[in-house]
Each structure stands twice: as structure tokens, then as C-alpha cells.
Scaffold this motif. Structure first.
Motif, PDB file in Angstrom:
ATOM      1  N   ILE A 297       0.871  -1.167   0.000  1.00 54.70           N
ATOM      2  CA  ILE A 297       0.000   0.000   0.000  1.00 54.70           C
ATOM      3  C   ILE A 297       0.910   1.219   0.000  1.00 54.70           C
ATOM      4  O   ILE A 297       1.801   1.343   0.840  1.00 54.70           O
ATOM      5  N   PRO A 341      -6.847   1.668 -12.942  1.00 57.08           N
ATOM      6  CA  PRO A 341      -6.291   0.356 -12.632  1.00 57.08           C
ATOM      7  C   PRO A 341      -5.307  -0.083 -13.716  1.00 57.08           C
ATOM      8  O   PRO A 341      -5.522   0.164 -14.909  1.00 57.08           O
ATOM      9  N   CYS A 370      -2.164  -2.950  -9.887  1.00 58.58           N
ATOM     10  CA  CYS A 370      -2.294  -1.863  -8.928  1.00 58.58           C
ATOM     11  C   CYS A 370      -3.512  -1.020  -9.266  1.00 58.58           C
ATOM     12  O   CYS A 370      -3.865  -0.864 -10.447  1.00 58.58           O
ATOM     13  N   VAL A 371      -4.150  -0.534  -8.223  1.00 57.53           N
ATOM     14  CA  VAL A 371      -5.396   0.219  -8.350  1.00 57.53           C
ATOM     15  C   VAL A 371      -5.270   1.474  -7.500  1.00 57.53           C
ATOM     16  O   VAL A 371      -4.797   1.405  -6.355  1.00 57.53           O
ATOM     17  N   LEU A 373      -6.122   4.396  -4.918  1.00 55.29           N
ATOM     18  CA  LEU A 373      -6.997   4.617  -3.765  1.00 55.29           C
ATOM     19  C   LEU A 373      -7.559   6.022  -3.893  1.00 55.29           C
ATOM     20  O   LEU A 373      -6.804   6.999  -3.879  1.00 55.29           O
ATOM     21  N   ILE A 382      -2.087   4.058  -3.815  1.00 60.27           N
ATOM     22  CA  ILE A 382      -2.427   2.882  -4.606  1.00 60.27           C
ATOM     23  C   ILE A 382      -2.305   1.639  -3.728  1.00 60.27           C
ATOM     24  O   ILE A 382      -1.599   1.643  -2.727  1.00 60.27           O
ATOM     25  N   ILE A 383      -3.021   0.585  -4.137  1.00 61.27           N
ATOM     26  CA  ILE A 383      -2.904  -0.728  -3.519  1.00 61.27           C
ATOM     27  C   ILE A 383      -2.536  -1.693  -4.632  1.00 61.27           C
ATOM     28  O   ILE A 383      -3.077  -1.596  -5.743  1.00 61.27           O
ATOM     29  N   LEU A 402      -9.473  -5.909  -6.657  1.00 60.63           N
ATOM     30  CA  LEU A 402      -8.737  -4.797  -6.047  1.00 60.63           C
ATOM     31  C   LEU A 402      -9.479  -3.479  -6.232  1.00 60.63           C
ATOM     32  O   LEU A 402      -9.540  -2.654  -5.317  1.00 60.63           O
ATOM     33  N   GLU A 403     -10.054  -3.299  -7.421  1.00 54.37           N
ATOM     34  CA  GLU A 403     -10.798  -2.072  -7.671  1.00 54.37           C
ATOM     35  C   GLU A 403     -12.057  -2.023  -6.811  1.00 54.37           C
ATOM     36  O   GLU A 403     -12.467  -0.956  -6.340  1.00 54.37           O
ATOM     37  N   SER A 406     -10.921  -1.049  -3.299  1.00 53.21           N
ATOM     38  CA  SER A 406     -10.000   0.087  -3.170  1.00 53.21           C
ATOM     39  C   SER A 406     -10.654   1.296  -2.514  1.00 53.21           C
ATOM     40  O   SER A 406     -10.050   1.964  -1.676  1.00 53.21           O
ATOM     41  N   ALA A 410      -9.425   2.996   0.893  1.00 49.90           N
ATOM     42  CA  ALA A 410      -9.053   4.409   0.962  1.00 49.90           C
ATOM     43  C   ALA A 410      -9.803   5.116   2.086  1.00 49.90           C
ATOM     44  O   ALA A 410      -9.216   5.880   2.860  1.00 49.90           O
TER      45      ALA A 410
END
Length: 799
Positions: A297, A341, A370-371, A373, A382-383, A402-403, A406, A410
Motif C-alpha cells: 500500500i 487500474p 495496482c489500483v 486509492l 495505490i494498492i 482490487l478495484e 480500493s 481508501a
């Protein structure tokens, strides 16, 4: 080709054909029908009379196939080709088509010449229809098996695969050739292997397992969650294989876990103690759905120049805590800037690095997800997850997952950050509350304590011997402290505060030891939602020292005023423009001007030499103060008097000159005395010069006969003398030399007074010095019947 030699033989064959339900048709060499067996009318609907004498091709063969059938029959008649199990179509009277398999029989006359051609056949129309239906059914079944979304497999009792359908192969990703060399144990997830094999053993024993569940591993290593039915196939009464129809409910499990994760994140926001615990919970729970061996993260704040990595799990950073780095041109910054994303394989990352001049930190992964936040339109970080060894670790559904979480992540991070900041703020407030030197408390409308700090408690305990407690009435606390004389005043102040008016006042309290204590009070209304006032906060501090200082100051001011009014020197103040703003009453005594005549005038109006005061003011601005500056003032009667000035410049908060204080002392008499002293000094110096001349002359006059005496003594000492005479002569010599030294000292004294004396270093003999002293004072001692001697210690230096 078989042949029938006579009609008798044919009749026998016809009877047999009718008995066997076979078709028989007799043709001449031109393919004209000569006769049919009884079974032909039953199958075609044609009567024998309808067919006999007619051409077979025209009556029984479909037009589109007549030419082919004619060639076939002529080959049998004229070329002797045997027709065996050949399929030909026959048209029924109603126009339907029937299929017959025929064999040919050639009948010859007595001379052995072919005369007739017989076709014997079996109607296979129904069988073909059944075969077609069966084929179609098998095809449909195969299509169903191949196109169903369920995973169908047939395996032996020891786990070898006999059959798997297409859905099975597509979901697990294995080819037919790979499956042939595999067993069930190869695809079972290790965590579920024993449980699955135990279920199969129970099914083999005949037990019912209504809910068969297991987990397979695909070729790419993904978990496949399956449920369905499994039963045994029996051969000769014994189980021989397992038939399995399994439904892939991985997406359902995934969706449920994703949903659980989504709601869990919201719950963790409340239940977790800190951000580290929140990050760890997200990591652990997400790991139940996708691979999180490399998980991170990253947080970004536009107001700062750093990327923060509050949670960073990476197999290449084991044992290291990677927390932050300065903003640069890395892949993480690119992901944040893109605000979308990203699903990137290694080659995509390398291409991005090349086209966008990105700096790749560490080892480049095989695949990266990665997506951003986001909170509203603001990107907070991002995560992401990544894999260093398998590019097939993730698919598009993992990016969607993930999206999906997210936004909640956040919000959870932002809320937890706010909670931690609020906790720090509350801790700071509590620290201030308890460590403050002030007394802090609050009361409700019932005048009950709702909060208080340690200083408040200490004061109550020390003064009224009572430890305060929450929701205790002020009757038992505050009123007892302030005393009855201040109670009504304090009650009125509280009433005004509850009406929304800020209160400030001071109270004098009598302490237990009989001394006075002054407290400075602030009462502030506490506004709730809607402006409702339910409580009032109080702050008080001990200002006893300040009050004492104020009293001392007033006394000092009175003393200063007395000094100021009786000051012999002139004290004044002037502003930046040189206008006099304050003047001591002594100005009248020193200058003849009254204070009113001087106030508001420019200071240069009273100076005889205005350039002098201008230079002094310039120097004052530069140095900040001036000491012992002399100047001349024109007093009221027109005369000039000498004054000595000391000046000090005051500055404002910005450091700019604001005011000048001046202390002026009348030194006119001092200057007059100084002049008289100067004249006396000059006269004394002239007298000193006369004395110096006299002493110099006298010393020279006396030294000349003394040198003669010493010379004659030196001559006399070299004559014949007895010991007593020689001792007397030595005494005379030493006394003469001593006298000569005295004369020299007199001359030196005159040099000292003239400031011309020079000192010279030279050796001193202690023995000679002592002998001279004894010679000089020895006779005086003898006259008094004493003997003067001396002794030098052995360690005493000679020179």
C-alpha cells in the motif's frame, strides 16, 4: 454372383423370402419388373399389378439416383459383378423413401444364358432411422457434455482419469495428453486432499454423500472450488469407477469473500487499534482470495514530496521496513498519475519504463496489478500485488477485486489516519489539561462538575480538604473555596456565561494559612450543536505574584514620581521627530523654562550648536545609546550653560525607533572648576621644573667634592696603616660611597618627578650590601654599647 438354375428354385426362394420378411424383385435384362415377393407390397404400398411390366428405375428409384442405380444393376447383369449388401433407395407409393440393402441373383435358361435378374434385400429404413436417432442423441449428449459449464470426469478407483469434458479441461488448463499421465491427487489442493479422498472412500463403500465438495488446483496454481454429485459405476456388481459431475463455484466463493472483505474493512476501521493492524488484516483477508505474497500500500500527499509505504510485503525486502522515499519518476508515481487500474506484465513494465523514462526500483516483477486509492476525485495512493515468478498468477478478475475494495480501503485508511490524528490531538489536549499551570474545570446547568484537571483537584484538596469528584455540586466545592462574600458575585458571572457571554474577572481568596490568593477567572460557554449551551468551562490561574508586583509597581511609581519631581538633572523624552513629549520639573531650576514652555518644542531649539545635536541623534540611531555627550544650551535669560547628556533609544515591536530618553546634567560649575584645576596644574608643573633644576645642580655640586674625598681615601688606604687605621679608612670609604649613592638617588627622584626615570637591571651582591649597612650604622651601634653584625645563610645566593 449366385445364379438360380430354374423357376422351381425361384418359387422356393420366394417362399423363403416371404417367410423371412425380405424384399425380392425379379427383373429382365432391360430392368423391367417381372415379379415381386409378397413382402414388397407390404413395405412400399405398391401392388404387384402396379409394378409388373414396369421399369424398375421409373417406378421404384428416385429420379436423382436412377442413373447411378442403373449402372449398378447393369454391372451385375452384364459384367457379372456381385452385389452384396449394397444400399439402394426405393420409392413407396406414397412418395416416401425407404432404404434397402440388396444382394443380386442371376437366373439362367437351359443353355446357361442369363434370362432374369433377381434382387433380394432387407428393408433397413427403420434401423437407419434408429441409428440416426441414436447418433443424433449421442451427438446431442456429447454436445451437452462438452458445452455444459459443469466439470464432468470419470476416474478409476485409484484416481486415473478415464474421461473429462471440455469444461474440465478449460477450467483447469490441462491438455488431453497431460491428463492421460495424471491422477486425481495431482490436481487436489494439498489442504483438501485428505478430506476429498475420504469422501470418495465413503462413496465407494456405498455411503451417501449428498454434498460433495473439494478444491482443485489449476495448471496455473489457482484454487478451483467445486461442489456436486459423485457416484460409483458398477461392473458385474462391483464398483469400477467414479462418475463426477462438479459445479465450479469459485466465483461464488470469491464474491462472498470479496463481499466479506469489503464489509470487514468497514468493521476493522472501528475495531482495529491502529493503522498497522488495519493493513495486516486487509493483507491476511485478501490472501484468502488471491496471491498476496508480494503486497503493498503506497500513500501519496500532494502537499508533501514523499511517497509513503506504510505496508510493504515483498520477498526481495524480507526483514527490511521500507517506509518512504522521495517522489521520483518510478512505476508507483506513474500508477498514481495515470489514475486508473493497471494490469502490467513484465514486458509492459519495461516498455513503459523506456517510453516514459521511468526508473525501475529493485527487481521487475513478471506481473503487477495496482489500483488507485481514491476519495472522491482525490487520489490518496495505490494498492497493489505482484508476482516475481509466474505471469499467470493473476487475471482480470483479480484487478476487478482490487478495484472493488480500493474505495473502502481508501476510506478506512483516511478514517484511521483521522482517528490517529484525533487521538494524538486528544492526548496533547489531555497532557495540556493535566500539566497546565492553570486550574481547568467545567460545570453543567445544575452547577455540577463535569470535568476538572489535577491543579483544580490539588487546590480543592489543599484549601478545603476535599477531593473533587464528577457531578458533585459546587455547594460542596467551589462556593466553600471562594467564601460567602464572593458567592453572589460568582453566581452572577456563571449566569451570564450560560447566556453566552464570555466572562473575565479577578477574585481575592483567603487561604487556610491566612495569606491572600488572587485568581484570574475566564468563564467560556460550551456551544453544542444548534448553539445550545449546556456547560460552561472555567479557567483560572494564580496571579498573586502579579498582583503583588502591581502593588509594588504602584509603590515604585510613587517613589519614581517623587524622584522625578525632585530630580536635580533634567529628564526628558522626545519622539522620532525630536519633539519633546516629557520633561522633568527640574528644567525650570536649570534653564528658567517652565515645563509647559518646553513641551511640544523641537529639542534643537535649545542647543547653541545645532550641528552637534544632529550628529548626536544620527549616532544614537546607529548605536542605540550615547553616553557623556557634552553640549551647550541657551537658557531663558540668554546665557549659555554647559550640560552633559546621556541618551537611550527605545524601539517598537518591529524594531523601529519609537522614542528617545535624555538625561541632562548641568556641568557649568564643573567646567569652571576644571578650568581652574588646569591653571593650578600648569603652575605646579612650572614649580616642579624649578625644583628639578635645583636638585640637579645641587647633586652635581655635592658629587664633585665627594669624588675628591673618595679619591683621597683610595690613596690613603694604599699607605702603611695598622689594622685599626685600615678599618677606620674602610668605614670612611663605605660611608662616602653611601653618601654618593644618596646623591644619585636624589637626582633619580628628580627624574621620577619629571617622568624621565629609566630602570636598569644589574647584579646585586648581598654581602657587599650588608657590609655597607654595617659600616654605615656600626659606629652608631657601638656608641650605644651594641655590636651590629650580619650572617648569610649558606644557600643564600652571592649575587
Amino acid at each position: 454372383m449366385q445364379t438360380i438354375e430354374s423357376s422351381t428354385d425361384w418359387q422356393s426362394v420366394t417362399t423363403t423370402l416371404d417367410h423371412l420378411n425380405l424384399i425380392g424383385i425379379t427383373l429382365d435384362l432391360d430392368l423391367t419388373i417381372l415379379g415381386v415377393s409378397p413382402y414388397v407390397p407390404r413395405k412400399t404400398g405398391w401392388q404387384a399389378t402396379d409394378l409388373v411390366g414396369k421399369n424398375m428405375l421409373e417406378m421404384l428409384i428416385p429420379e436423382s439416383e436412377r442413373e447411378e442405380i442403373q449402372d449398378l444393376l447393369e454391372d451385375g447383369i452384364y459384367r457379372g459383378i456381385k452385389l452384396e449388401q449394397r444400399e439402394i433407395p426405393l420409392l413407396a407409393k406414397n412418395g416416401s423413401r425407404r432404404t434397402v440393402t440388396i444382394n443380386s441373383v442371376l437366373i439362367k435358361d437351359d443353355e446357361g444364358i442369363p434370362s432374369e435378374f433377381i434382387l433380394i434385400g432387407d428393408d433397413i429404413t427403420r434401423r437407419l432411422r434408429m441409428e440416426s436417432a441414436l447418433s443424433k442423441s449421442n451427438s446431442q449428449l456429447q454436445d451437452l457434455v462438452d458445452n455444459t459449464s459443469d466439470l464432468i470426469q470419470l476416474i478409476t478407483l485409484d484416481g486415473k482419469f478415464i474421461f473429462v469434458n471440455r469444461a474440465w479441461r478449460e477450467v483447469l488448463g490441462y491438455s488431453v495428453d497431460e491428463i492421460a499421465s495424471m491422477s486425481l491427487s495431482d490436481i487436489l489442493h494439498p489442504q483438501f486432499r485428505d478430506e476429498t479422498l475420504d469422501q470418495l472412500r465413503r462413496i465407494q463403500k456405498g455411503e451417501e454423500v449428498p454434498y460433495f465438495e473439494t478444491v482443485f488446483l489449476s495448471k496455473s496454481g489457482r484454487k478451483i472450488f467445486l461442489t456436486g454429485s459423485v457416484n460409483c459405476r458398477y461392473d458385474h456388481g462391483s464398483p469400477s469407477a467414479f462418475r463426477c459431475i462438479l459445479h465450479d463455484f469459485t466465483e461464488k466463493i470469491r464474491a462472498e469473500r470479496a463481499q466479506n472483505l469489503y464489509y470487514s474493512i468497514a468493521n476493522w476501521t472501528i475495531s482495529t487499534q491502529n493503522l498497522d493492524e488495519l493493513y495486516n488484516n486487509i493483507h491476511q483477508e485478501l490472501g484468502k482470495i488471491i496471491d498476496v505474497k508480494n503486497f503493498f500500500i503506497a500513500l501519496y500527499d500532494q502537499s508533501k514530496s514523499y511517497l509513503y509505504f506504510p505496508y510493504y510485503i515483498d520477498e526481495y525486502f524480507q526483514g527490511l521496513r521500507f517506509t518512504k522515499r522521495r517522489l521520483g519518476n518510478g512505476l508507483t508515481e506513474y500508477a498514481i498519475a495515470s489514475n486508473r487500474p493497471l494490469f502490467l506484465y513484465k514486458e509492459d513494465i519495461q516498455k513503459l519504463a523506456k517510453t516514459n523514462s521511468l526508473y525501475l526500483y529493485g527487481t521487475t516483477p513478471e506481473v503487477l496489478l495496482c489500483v488507485p486509492l481514491r476519495i472522491g476525485d482525490r487520489v490518496t495512493g495505490i494498492i497493489g500485488v505482484k508476482s516475481y515468478d509466474n505471469p499467470n498468477t493473476y487475471d482480470a478478475r483479480d484487478l476487478e477485486l482490487l478495484e472493488f475494495i480500493s474505495g473502502q480501503v481508501a476510506l478506512a485508511i483516511a478514517r484511521k489516519q483521522s482517528e490517529e490524528e484525533l487521538s494524538k490531538y486528544a492526548a496533547r489536549l489531555n497532557a495540556i489539561f493535566d500539566s497546565s499551570s492553570h486550574l481547568i474545570w467545567s460545570v453543567n446547568k445544575s452547577m455540577q462538575l463535569t470535568s476538572f484537571n489535577r491543579n483544580y483537584s490539588d487546590l480543592m484538596e489543599s484549601q478545603i480538604k476535599t477531593v473533587p469528584a464528577l457531578y458533585v455540586s459546587t455547594e460542596k466545592l467551589g462556593w466553600r473555596l471562594v467564601g460567602p462574600e464572593n458567592r453572589r458575585y460568582l453566581e452572577n458571572r456563571y449566569r451570564q456565561a450560560f447566556r453566552g457571554e464570555l466572562q473575565y474577572f479577578e477574585l481575592k481568596l483567603d487561604t487556610r494559612d491566612g495569606s491572600e490568593m488572587w485568581l484570574e477567572f475566564y468563564l467560556n460557554p460550551i456551544l453544542y450543536t444548534g448553539g445550545v449551551i449546556e456547560e460552561v468551562s472555567g479557567i483560572a490561574r494564580d496571579v498573586t505574584r502579579r498582583k503583588q508586583a502591581e502593588i509594588s509597581l504602584r509603590q515604585s511609581e510613587e517613589v519614581f514620581r517623587g524622584i522625578f519631581e525632585n530630580l536635580q538633572d533634567i529628564y526628558c523624552r522626545m519622539d522620532r521627530q525630536g519633539i519633546i513629549t516629557m520633561i522633568s520639573p527640574s528644567v525650570f531650576k536649570r534653564t528658567g523654562y517652565t515645563p509647559d514652555e518646553v513641551m511640544g518644542k523641537h529639542i534643537t531649539e535649545f542647543f547653541f550648536d545645532k550641528k552637534l545635536i544632529h550628529r548626536a541623534l544620527i549616532k544614537l540611531r546607529r548605536d542605540g545609546s550615547l553616553r557623556n555627550v557634552e553640549g551647550s544650551l541657551r537658557v531663558k535669560d540668554g546665557s549659555i550653560r554647559q550640560f552633559m547628556f546621556n541618551m537611550l533609544m527605545f524601539t517598537d515591536e518591529q524594531g523601529r525607533p519609537s522614542e528617545v530618553a535624555v538625561l541632562a546634567r548641568d556641568i557649568t560649575a564643573l567646567k569652571r572648576n576644571e578650568l581652574e584645576l588646569l591653571k593650578a596644574k600648569e603652575q605646579a608643573e612650572r614649580s616642579l621644573k624649578v625644583k628639578e633644576g635645583f636638585l640637579a645642580n645641587m647633586s652635581h655640586e655635592i658629587r664633585t667634592p665627594m669624588n675628591g674625598v673618595i679619591g683621597m681615601i683610595d690613596l690613603l688606604i694604599n699607605t702603611r696603616l695598622n689594622d685599626e687605621q685600615r678599618d677606620y679608612i674602610q668605614t670612611i670609604k663605605r660611608s662616602s660611597e653611601t653618601l654618593l649613592h644618596i646623591l644619585n638617588d636624589i637626582l633619580d627622584l628628580s627624574k621620577i618627578e619629571a617622568g624621565k626615570m629609566a630602570l636598569h637591571e644589574m647584579p646585586l651582591s648581598l654581602k657587599e650590601l650588608m657590609e655597607k649597612l654595617v659600616s654605615l650604622f656600626g659606629q652608631t651601634a657601638r656608641n650605644k654599647h651594641n655590636t651590629l653584625t650580619y650572617t648569610l645563610a649558606p644557600n643564600c645566593p652571592r649575587m
